[in-house]
Structure formats: structure tokens, C-alpha cells
Write a protein that holds these residues in place. Structure first.
Motif, mmCIF file in Angstrom:
data_model
loop_
_atom_site.group_PDB
_atom_site.id
_atom_site.type_symbol
_atom_site.label_atom_id
_atom_site.label_comp_id
_atom_site.label_asym_id
_atom_site.label_seq_id
_atom_site.Cartn_x
_atom_site.Cartn_y
_atom_site.Cartn_z
ATOM 1 N N ALA A 52 0.835 -1.213 0.000
ATOM 2 C CA ALA A 52 0.000 0.000 0.000
ATOM 3 C C ALA A 52 0.864 1.255 0.000
ATOM 4 O O ALA A 52 0.529 2.246 -0.658
ATOM 5 C CB ALA A 52 -0.941 0.000 1.204
ATOM 6 N N ASN A 53 1.978 1.238 0.706
ATOM 7 C CA ASN A 53 2.892 2.377 0.722
ATOM 8 C C ASN A 53 3.547 2.602 -0.635
ATOM 9 O O ASN A 53 3.887 3.730 -0.976
ATOM 10 C CB ASN A 53 3.968 2.193 1.789
ATOM 11 N N GLU A 54 3.716 1.544 -1.408
ATOM 12 C CA GLU A 54 4.365 1.644 -2.719
ATOM 13 C C GLU A 54 3.420 2.116 -3.814
ATOM 14 O O GLU A 54 3.817 2.902 -4.666
ATOM 15 C CB GLU A 54 4.948 0.287 -3.125
ATOM 16 N N ILE A 55 2.185 1.603 -3.824
ATOM 17 C CA ILE A 55 1.294 1.888 -4.958
ATOM 18 C C ILE A 55 0.004 2.606 -4.576
ATOM 19 O O ILE A 55 -0.869 2.770 -5.413
ATOM 20 C CB ILE A 55 0.944 0.602 -5.733
ATOM 21 N N ALA A 56 -0.128 3.034 -3.338
ATOM 22 C CA ALA A 56 -1.296 3.790 -2.879
ATOM 23 C C ALA A 56 -2.613 3.041 -3.113
ATOM 24 O O ALA A 56 -3.619 3.635 -3.474
ATOM 25 C CB ALA A 56 -1.334 5.173 -3.544
ATOM 26 N N LEU A 57 -2.597 1.740 -2.903
ATOM 27 C CA LEU A 57 -3.817 0.929 -2.937
ATOM 28 C C LEU A 57 -4.018 0.392 -1.530
ATOM 29 O O LEU A 57 -3.161 -0.342 -1.021
ATOM 30 C CB LEU A 57 -3.676 -0.235 -3.928
ATOM 31 N N PRO A 58 -5.117 0.770 -0.859
ATOM 32 C CA PRO A 58 -5.317 0.346 0.533
ATOM 33 C C PRO A 58 -5.217 -1.173 0.705
ATOM 34 O O PRO A 58 -5.631 -1.936 -0.177
ATOM 35 C CB PRO A 58 -6.736 0.823 0.853
ATOM 36 N N ALA A 59 -4.651 -1.576 1.819
ATOM 37 C CA ALA A 59 -4.444 -2.999 2.091
ATOM 38 C C ALA A 59 -5.754 -3.786 2.069
ATOM 39 O O ALA A 59 -5.776 -4.938 1.645
ATOM 40 C CB ALA A 59 -3.748 -3.184 3.434
ATOM 41 N N ASN A 60 -6.852 -3.153 2.485
ATOM 42 C CA ASN A 60 -8.133 -3.882 2.516
ATOM 43 C C ASN A 60 -8.721 -4.090 1.119
ATOM 44 O O ASN A 60 -9.711 -4.787 0.965
ATOM 45 C CB ASN A 60 -9.136 -3.188 3.431
ATOM 46 N N LYS A 61 -8.116 -3.511 0.086
ATOM 47 C CA LYS A 61 -8.569 -3.729 -1.288
ATOM 48 C C LYS A 61 -7.640 -4.662 -2.051
ATOM 49 O O LYS A 61 -7.827 -4.901 -3.227
ATOM 50 C CB LYS A 61 -8.676 -2.392 -2.023
ATOM 51 N N GLN A 62 -6.625 -5.180 -1.363
ATOM 52 C CA GLN A 62 -5.650 -6.063 -1.995
ATOM 53 C C GLN A 62 -5.974 -7.523 -1.739
ATOM 54 O O GLN A 62 -6.487 -7.881 -0.694
ATOM 55 C CB GLN A 62 -4.247 -5.786 -1.452
ATOM 56 N N LYS A 63 -5.624 -8.346 -2.716
ATOM 57 C CA LYS A 63 -5.771 -9.794 -2.604
ATOM 58 C C LYS A 63 -4.458 -10.380 -3.102
ATOM 59 O O LYS A 63 -4.086 -10.174 -4.262
ATOM 60 C CB LYS A 63 -6.955 -10.230 -3.454
ATOM 61 N N LEU A 64 -3.724 -11.047 -2.236
ATOM 62 C CA LEU A 64 -2.443 -11.650 -2.611
ATOM 63 C C LEU A 64 -2.595 -13.146 -2.801
ATOM 64 O O LEU A 64 -3.295 -13.812 -2.036
ATOM 65 C CB LEU A 64 -1.388 -11.412 -1.530
ATOM 66 N N SER A 65 -1.918 -13.665 -3.806
ATOM 67 C CA SER A 65 -1.927 -15.112 -4.002
ATOM 68 C C SER A 65 -0.527 -15.575 -4.371
ATOM 69 O O SER A 65 0.298 -14.808 -4.860
ATOM 70 C CB SER A 65 -2.926 -15.514 -5.087
ATOM 71 N N GLY A 66 -0.290 -16.834 -4.115
ATOM 72 C CA GLY A 66 0.994 -17.462 -4.407
ATOM 73 C C GLY A 66 0.753 -18.894 -4.832
ATOM 74 O O GLY A 66 -0.353 -19.256 -5.222
ATOM 75 N N ARG A 67 1.777 -19.732 -4.698
ATOM 76 C CA ARG A 67 1.631 -21.152 -5.063
ATOM 77 C C ARG A 67 0.541 -21.835 -4.259
ATOM 78 O O ARG A 67 -0.109 -22.753 -4.748
ATOM 79 C CB ARG A 67 2.947 -21.892 -4.825
ATOM 80 N N ALA A 68 0.329 -21.403 -3.017
ATOM 81 C CA ALA A 68 -0.642 -22.046 -2.123
ATOM 82 C C ALA A 68 -2.057 -21.522 -2.332
ATOM 83 O O ALA A 68 -2.973 -21.948 -1.642
ATOM 84 C CB ALA A 68 -0.225 -21.822 -0.680
#
Length: 100
Positions: A52-68
Motif C-alpha cells: 500500500a505504501n508503494e502503490i497507494a492501494l489500501p491494504a483492505n482492497k488487496q488480494k495476494l496469491s501465491g503457489r498455495a
């Protein structure tokens, strides 16, 4: 293997985050971010705050995914066995609305 990884990785870790291209969201232009993490025991929510600090997108609007699959906020990078240099995918969390 989980314990072995934690024993060998000490100090800052670099995680790569692939950002999607989304029209209407000025900061989401398909770039790749490199996020420095102090330790793999940091929670996913803390990683989202750094994004969020890097791209000004609030953390509550982010969805992270990985191999799992999708990563839950209250769990750590170590829980998902995320290794240094691994790439996570960032998506937008959609709330409300009708299922299609």
C-alpha cells in the motif's frame, strides 16, 4: 523442510509482487514491485501495508496469491513456505455486488 528454511534465512528478504494492469486505477500499471521483508514470520497483512505504501492501494482492497492460493491476512509468509525471491500475485478484492 519448513524449519530448515527458517534456519537458513536470516535478515531481510526480498519478495517480488506482480501488479495487474487495471483501468481506472492509476497506480496499477502491470509493474513488478520488490518488497523488503525483515523476516519470513511477518504477517500477510504487514506485507499488504508495505505494498500500500508503494502503490497507494489500501491494504483492505488487496488480494495476494501465491503457489498455495490466496493468502490470508493473519497468517505469516513462513506459514505458506514463501521463499526469498518468490513472486506473489496482487489482485483487487471485490466486495459486495452480485455473484455472476
Amino acid at each position: 523442510m519448513f524449519l530448515i528454511l527458517l534456519l537458513f534465512v536470516q535478515g531481510p528478504v526480498r519478495i517480488t509482487v506482480s501488479v495487474p494492469t487495471v483501468e481506472g486505477e492509476g497506480t496499477l500499471k502491470g509493474q513488478t514491485l520488490e518488497i523488503m521483508i525483515h523476516t519470513l514470520s511477518e504477517s500477510i497483512s504487514l506485507v499488504k501495508e508495505k505494498i500500500a505504501n508503494e502503490i497507494a492501494l489500501p491494504a483492505n482492497k488487496q488480494k495476494l496469491s501465491g503457489r498455495a492460493g490466496f493468502l490470508k491476512d493473519n497468517l505469516s509468509l513462513a506459514y505458506y513456505n514463501i521463499s526469498p525471491g518468490e513472486t506473489l500475485l496482487l489482485g483487487l478484492r471485490e466486495r459486495g455486488g452480485r455473484k455472476r
